[in-house]
Design a protein around this motif. Sequence first.
Motif, PDB file in Angstrom:
ATOM      1  N   THR A 122      26.253  23.016  25.175  1.00  0.00           N
ATOM      2  CA  THR A 122      26.838  24.235  24.636  1.00  0.00           C
ATOM      3  C   THR A 122      27.047  24.022  23.144  1.00  0.00           C
ATOM      4  O   THR A 122      27.780  23.122  22.732  1.00  0.00           O
ATOM      5  N   THR A 159      26.973  29.037  17.706  1.00  0.00           N
ATOM      6  CA  THR A 159      25.954  30.033  17.362  1.00  0.00           C
ATOM      7  C   THR A 159      25.977  30.387  15.890  1.00  0.00           C
ATOM      8  O   THR A 159      25.079  31.056  15.409  1.00  0.00           O
ATOM      9  N   GLU A 183      31.038  31.529  17.809  1.00  0.00           N
ATOM     10  CA  GLU A 183      30.894  31.516  19.266  1.00  0.00           C
ATOM     11  C   GLU A 183      30.088  30.291  19.679  1.00  0.00           C
ATOM     12  O   GLU A 183      29.536  29.580  18.843  1.00  0.00           O
ATOM     13  N   ARG A 184      30.010  30.082  20.984  1.00  0.00           N
ATOM     14  CA  ARG A 184      29.225  28.970  21.531  1.00  0.00           C
ATOM     15  C   ARG A 184      28.363  29.505  22.659  1.00  0.00           C
ATOM     16  O   ARG A 184      28.772  30.414  23.366  1.00  0.00           O
ATOM     17  N   LYS A 185      27.161  28.938  22.784  1.00  0.00           N
ATOM     18  CA  LYS A 185      26.297  29.347  23.889  1.00  0.00           C
ATOM     19  C   LYS A 185      25.520  28.145  24.399  1.00  0.00           C
ATOM     20  O   LYS A 185      25.329  27.152  23.685  1.00  0.00           O
ATOM     21  N   ASP A 228      22.442  26.034  25.212  1.00  0.00           N
ATOM     22  CA  ASP A 228      21.064  25.830  24.774  1.00  0.00           C
ATOM     23  C   ASP A 228      20.306  25.334  26.011  1.00  0.00           C
ATOM     24  O   ASP A 228      20.463  24.184  26.424  1.00  0.00           O
ATOM     25  N   ASN A 229      19.495  26.207  26.602  1.00  0.00           N
ATOM     26  CA  ASN A 229      18.817  25.886  27.863  1.00  0.00           C
ATOM     27  C   ASN A 229      17.901  24.677  27.751  1.00  0.00           C
ATOM     28  O   ASN A 229      17.856  23.845  28.667  1.00  0.00           O
TER      29      ASN A 229
END
Length: 128
Positions: free
Chosen positions: A47, A50, A54-56, A58-59
């Motif tokens: 994670t 961005t 925010e945080r997302k 990373d697949n």
Amino acid sequence: MATKGLDALLGATLDQQSQVYIPRLKTHFSVKALTSEELRKANDQATVPTGRGERKLDNNLFNAVLVVKGCVDPDFSNKTLIQHYEATDAADCVTKALLPGEIVKLFQTVLDLSGFGDDDELIEDAKN
């Protein structure tokens, strides 16, 4: 009086392992099931910020981290291996040493061992 489910849990182990053949390398990799804690840590590690506060997830990083955590042999955190591929860390080593399809093959096997297998296959097994 014990139930079938209780008996199954009492006799079970979380230590699940499998071999994955990598044709390009003409060798098998040893992979294992991950625990809930290892999955949580992989999620946290993958994670990323961005840029908007925010945080997302990373697949691609998540897939590589799961391969690192699930691979028993080879050990992608081996310093010699990391240096050989000029990687920054074990997850970077996975992406530099393996082809995308090889990563997916290992990732999928780790998930299958960890209980995320094909539901259709499980239903068919239950019927028989």
